[in-house]
Design an enzyme around this catalytic site. Structure first.
Site, mmCIF file in Angstrom:
data_model
loop_
_atom_site.group_PDB
_atom_site.id
_atom_site.type_symbol
_atom_site.label_atom_id
_atom_site.label_comp_id
_atom_site.label_asym_id
_atom_site.label_seq_id
_atom_site.Cartn_x
_atom_site.Cartn_y
_atom_site.Cartn_z
ATOM 1 N NE ARG A 15 -2.496 8.571 -4.793
ATOM 2 C CZ ARG A 15 -1.283 8.792 -4.322
ATOM 3 N NH1 ARG A 15 -0.514 7.760 -3.930
ATOM 4 N NH2 ARG A 15 -0.821 10.025 -4.232
ATOM 5 C CG LEU A 39 -1.826 -1.180 1.473
ATOM 6 C CD1 LEU A 39 -2.567 -1.008 2.791
ATOM 7 C CD2 LEU A 39 -2.802 -1.346 0.320
ATOM 8 C CG ASP A 40 0.339 4.355 -2.847
ATOM 9 O OD1 ASP A 40 1.248 3.648 -3.309
ATOM 10 O OD2 ASP A 40 -0.584 4.824 -3.535
ATOM 11 N NE ARG A 41 3.857 9.319 3.218
ATOM 12 C CZ ARG A 41 4.423 10.431 2.761
ATOM 13 N NH1 ARG A 41 5.719 10.607 2.896
ATOM 14 N NH2 ARG A 41 3.686 11.364 2.175
#
Length: 297
Positions: A236, A135-137
């Site tokens: 996104r 997962l992205d930060r």
């Protein structure tokens, strides 16, 4: 990590070589290559066997995995971990927004990997970090980490074969129309950036996202999304392409009026357990910062 996996040999496996049987269980060629170099790694009815030896119906095959090294570049750091599920093969974690998955130049000691290294160290166990859905930060929610090389290899194959189902909740800007659908547009790096992605019909990699509207809340839409592929920043960029970018997304919609990070949460994971085959499903509730935007409790 020490793990012994036992298999009772049934009629359908009678006459198979050990390596043939394990390949049918999802062991990769690399897994088998590493395991056979481990001491006393393959036992049949308590007797050492080679990979080429045959099995008989009624045999008990035991695979002993012994991993003594730890990931050298991940220093153990005492950080909170929200562990949803754990057994001898996998660990499922609900990651908070703001925590990177693994260390990087600017985030060397504050990642989920650092926290796991500490968690294992406290138990006196070696730790090799093998995260299967990164997962992205600033994306919160569920991620699964393999605890040894076999579960890692099988989960990796599940991701490639689209057998690990990942579902997200996101808050999009505006009222999404149509209310459900599939976004199928290819993605590529944007220019020379190592981070940012863009839609690129000529050079991009195939990317598919299914979405549906869960509810409309003032100027926002709560959207459920299911990934068919797992490209970097896929949700996104796809939602930006659709015309309804995620709020709080500093790269693709830098409007921080309502929330200080992209409003994206990995809320459901489902897959067959890599060793037992049992179907597993996990959910994580919407985090408070996203609830506050929607004014729900």
């Amino acid at each position: 990590m020490n793990r012994t996996i036992d298999y009772k040999i049934g009629k359908e496996a009678d006459g198979l070589r050990v390596e043939q049987f394990l390949k049918r269980k999802g062991y990769s060629r690399q897994n088998l290559s590493v395991i056979k170099r481990m001491p006393k790694s393959i036992l049949v009815n308590g007797v050492h066997y080679y990979m080429r030896q045959q099995l008989k119906e009624g045999d008990l095959l035991s695979v002993h995995i012994c991993e003594e090294k730890s990931s050298e570049k991940i220093p153990p750091v005492h950080l909170p971990l929200d562990i949803i599920y754990e057994d001898e093969d996998i660990i499922v974690i609900n990651k908070p927004a703001g925590m990177p998955i693994h260390p990087s130049m600017n985030n060397y000691t504050n990642s989920m990997a650092n926290a796991l290294a500490w968690y294992y160290q406290e138990q006196g166990k070696p730790f090799i970090f093998r995260c299967c859905n990164r997962l992205d930060r600033d994306t919160s929610g569920l991620t699964v980490v393999a605890k040894h090389l076999v579960s890692a290899g099988i989960l990796s194959s599940m991701v490639s074969e689209k057998a690990l189902c990942r579902e997200y909740l996101a808050i999009a800007s505006g009222h999404v129309s149509p209310k459900s659908g599939t976004i199928c547009v290819p993605l590529a790096r944007k220019g020379t950036s190592i981070i940012e992605r863009m839609v690129d019909f000529e050079h991009g990699e195939n990317a598919v996202t299914h979405y549906r509207t869960v509810g409309v809340y003032g100027p926002h839409t709560l959207v459920a999304l299911k990934l068919e592929t797992g490209r970097t920043h896929q949700i996104r960029v796809h939602m930006q392409y659709l015309g309804y970018p995620l709020i709080g997304d500093y790269l693709y919609n830098p409007d921080m009026k309502y929330i200080s990070r992209q409003a994206l949460h990995s809320y459901r994971l489902s897959f067959s357990h890599p060793i037992t085959g049992r179907f597993m499903e996990f959910t994580a509730p919407l985090p408070n910062d996203m609830k506050e935007v929607l004014n729900i409790t």
